[in-house]
Design a protein around this motif. Structure first.
Motif: not given
Lengths: 306, 395
Positions: A81-82, A84-86, A88-89, B24, B52, B64-65, B68-69
């Motif tokens: 998930x982390x 996934x966020x990276x 997306x960013x 995000x 996004x 968690x997403x 990370x973002x």
């Protein structure tokens, strides 16, 4: 935030690895060797999200770090998930092009506690490679069984004893579970075949979409084998058909690593004390036969015999 | 002149979030959710917002997403409530410890068991120690206005902390109210783009989330707490600047209502303040010297400011929709620390409205009379509106 020893600001020194030495892995650790090879294949334009585990704890004792690429650790179960966020960013800021994103963890975080988050990552279609370093138990915390522990292996939470043969459940078929998400690539590899491993990492990264690579990594500490023999032990897992090497591409099994000779499982089992009980206790022959049947089934299922 | 427009509370949040230009957003739609994430999804689908939007399989993944973002260096937003917040618990601590300025709205709802979707504040007070700035809102205007403030404070390079803004489930999330909407130009003037010094960047490879041995962990947590304490000054500046840009003035920590000459002061957080203001007016009509202090910022805890504001009262009645089981209402406990070794009011704890039980003016008056009659401290909390007919005797 810490700077790895092998890096000057922003540049990798010529001849230096992306994965710096000086980490705290055990002698003969298959996982750290595999991680180094993964980075060599992926190159410097890679961002890694790492689950908690041996790989994380041995490589990042603050303020030191072995990582020559941007690397983040959040929790035990959430690297998918982390990552996934990276992604997306990077997409949101127009910086996605030319960057590999790898999410990775050990078998405990992959098979057990993190499987839901990996499933979510695959289902959403992120262009991320998830790598499982499978040493077949929770080694970082003291060799407790996971869903990846092989049948009849003794661990600290599935010990062999007067009335027990160790871990009674079969290893979860993770490459198939991952492939069942309809992803373009799910493959297995072994650190004992480094060139093949490098090829598979490059191949996976070249494919767009969610990918899964499952790397078998011997753990001398948890398997109770000779640390000088870990590569050999890893090879025996492949040669006895207990850890078959193959890919599943768009749902079809491909690139099966076929073997001229399939060795009997005893050659693998006798190298590790986690299987010692079946050679000592009365009735052990039946247990060994049951393990041989697992290997035989792999041979038949994948056509492993040349 | 900006006209008032009538919008649902959830929409008031979603529109404010849009104006903050997050890159995000991630959310899980159930357990249970609000229209906030649905409204934001629609805004993304209509191309009104350039970001996004990651729809995930759990609240744990949503947190968690955005973790990370945010580590990758972009502005992030998520929303949650009750069970979802609890599922995020591990990530909440990780986000704060990682010093990531994530903005999250918590629609306050009751935790299970028994399962309930209705409002109280047991969820957010349970995570008050996680290292998130916590701001409670009385109405849709506040929750609308506090989104850019949340980003501005959390993203301040001296602070770098996540911020949670709270709104009462249903009472605010699903209610239509008139608000003055912020304009994009105003928000852009107030909130600069987010560009952190450190982030995941292949041109400058850094390691985030290294593990700390006992020789450094203690100090790293000290610095986290120091940032939380220092955020008070940044909060004060942000609220002041907000007033200058938008023309709406807010005290950074609390709002006082008819407290000046009050002998007994009632205290609460969130939408209950509206009901209590009515009760105060009626009690004042009857000649009672009573007022209300509405707590806005619960973390960082404004102890010195509260002491100064409340030291003239003889009795405090803290009426809150939460309880630390086995003890008392959490805000009541916190308030007692503000007066430790200082002369101050007698503080009584009242627990009210759990699981969406309606709190009426008559309940507030009852609590007021009770507080007035008690001249000695009481251990534990006094429960408001209990129906003893359905409570079995202890066997």
């Amino acid at each position: 935030m810490t700077q790895p020893g092998s890096l000057k600001e922003g540049f990798i020194e010529p001849g230096k690895r992306l994965f710096a030495p000086g980490h705290r892995g055990c002698a003969g650790c298959g996982e750290l060797l595999a991680a180094r090879l993964v980075l060599e294949a992926a190159g410097p334009n890679t961002i890694v999200a790492n689950n908690t585990g041996c790989l994380e704890v041995t490589t990042t004792p603050f303020p030191a770090s072995s990582w020559g690429v941007p690397w983040v650790h959040s929790l035990f179960e959430n690297a998918a998930a982390v990552a996934s966020g990276i992604e997306a960013a990077l997409i949101a800021t127009g910086k996605r092009e030319g960057i590999n994103i790898i999410a990775q963890g050990g078998d405990g975080s992959t098979f057990d506690i993190g499987i839901g988050l990996i499933s979510g990552m695959l289902e959403r279609g992120h262009d991320i490679l998830y790598i499982c370093y499978d040493n077949e138990a929770y080694m970082n915390t003291g060799i407790q069984r996971s869903g990846a522990t092989p049948t009849y292996a003794s661990t600290t939470t599935s010990p062999s004893g007067k009335v027990s043969w160790g871990n009674t459940r079969p290893k979860k078929p993770m490459p198939e579970i991952m492939a069942a998400h309809g992803i373009p690539y799910s493959g297995t590899a072994s650190v004992s075949y480094p060139r093949e491993l490098l090829r598979k990492v490059r191949k996976a990264l070249d494919i767009e979409g969610p990918k899964y690579l499952h790397i078998h990594v011997p753990c001398p500490t948890g398997w109770y084998c000779d640390s000088a023999e870990s590569i050999k032990v890893g090879k025996l897992a492949v040669e006895t058909a207990l850890f078959p090497i193959y890919d599943i591409e768009d749902g079809v099994v491909t690139n099966v690593k076929r073997l001229k000779e399939i060795k009997p499982v005893t050659e693998y089992l006798k190298t590790q004390r986690r299987f010692a009980h079946m050679f000592k206790k009365e009735g052990g022959d039946e247990i060994i036969s049951a393990i041989q049947a697992i290997a035989d089934k792999n041979v038949e299922r994948l056509g492993l015999k040349k | 002149m900006i006209e008032n427009t009538v919008v649902e509370g959830s929409y008031a949040v979603a529109e404010a979030v849009k104006l903050c230009r997050p890159k995000v957003i991630s959310a899980y739609p159930i357990t249970p959710q609000t229209h906030i994430v649905e409204d934001l999804s629609q805004m993304v689908a209509d191309g009104e917002i350039d970001c996004e939007y990651v729809v995930v399989e759990s609240e744990f993944a949503a947190a968690s997403v955005v973790m990370g973002a945010s580590t990758a260096g972009v502005r992030t937003y998520t929303a949650t409530t009750a069970q979802g917040l609890f599922l995020m618990y591990e990530v909440l601590y990780n986000i704060a410890g990682s010093r990531l300025p994530i903005n999250m709205t918590c629609a306050n709802r009751a935790p299970s068991a028994p399962i309930s979707i209705w409002n109280d504040q047991q969820d957010s007070v349970a995570v008050r120690d996680a290292g998130w700035i916590q701001i409670y809102c009385e109405d849709s205007q506040e929750i609308h206005d506090f989104q850019p403030i949340a980003h501005k404070v959390g993203e301040n390079p001296r602070i770098r902390l996540p911020v949670m803004t709270m709104m009462d489930g249903f009472i605010l999330t699903h209610t239509y109210e008139p608000i003055k909407r912020m304009e994009q130009e105003e928000v852009d003037q107030f909130l600069p783009p987010y560009d952190p010094v450190v982030k995941l960047d292949c041109a400058r490879p850094l390691t985030f989330g290294a593990f700390a041995m006992p020789d450094t962990y203690h100090e790293i947590r000290y610095m986290l707490n120091r940032a939380m304490m220092n955020s008070k000054g940044v909060l004060e500046d942000a609220f002041k600047e907000f007033g200058e840009v938008f023309g709406r003035e807010y005290h950074p920590y609390f709002e006082e209502y008819r407290t000046e000459d009050a002998d007994i002061i009632l205290m609460t957080m969130g939408s209950l303040a509206g009901t209590i203001k009515d009760a105060v007016d009626r009690l004042r009509d009857d000649g009672e010297k009573v007022g209300l202090l509405k707590l806005r910022t619960a973390r960082p805890w404004p102890g010195a400011e509260l002491r100064k504001a409340l030291d003239h009262a003889s009795v405090m009645a803290v009426i809150e929709k939460d309880i630390s089981l086995g003890h008392e209402g959490t805000i009541s406990s916190d308030l007692k620390t503000a007066f430790h070794h200082h002369d101050g009011p007698l503080i009584h704890s009242f627990v009210a409205g759990l699981g969406g039980r309606d709190i009426r003016v008559s309940d507030i008056k009852w609590a007021y009379e009770k507080a007035k009659s008690l001249r000695e401290p009481v251990d534990g909390s006094i429960w408001v509106g209990l129906n003893h007919d359905i409570i079995p005797e202890v066997v």
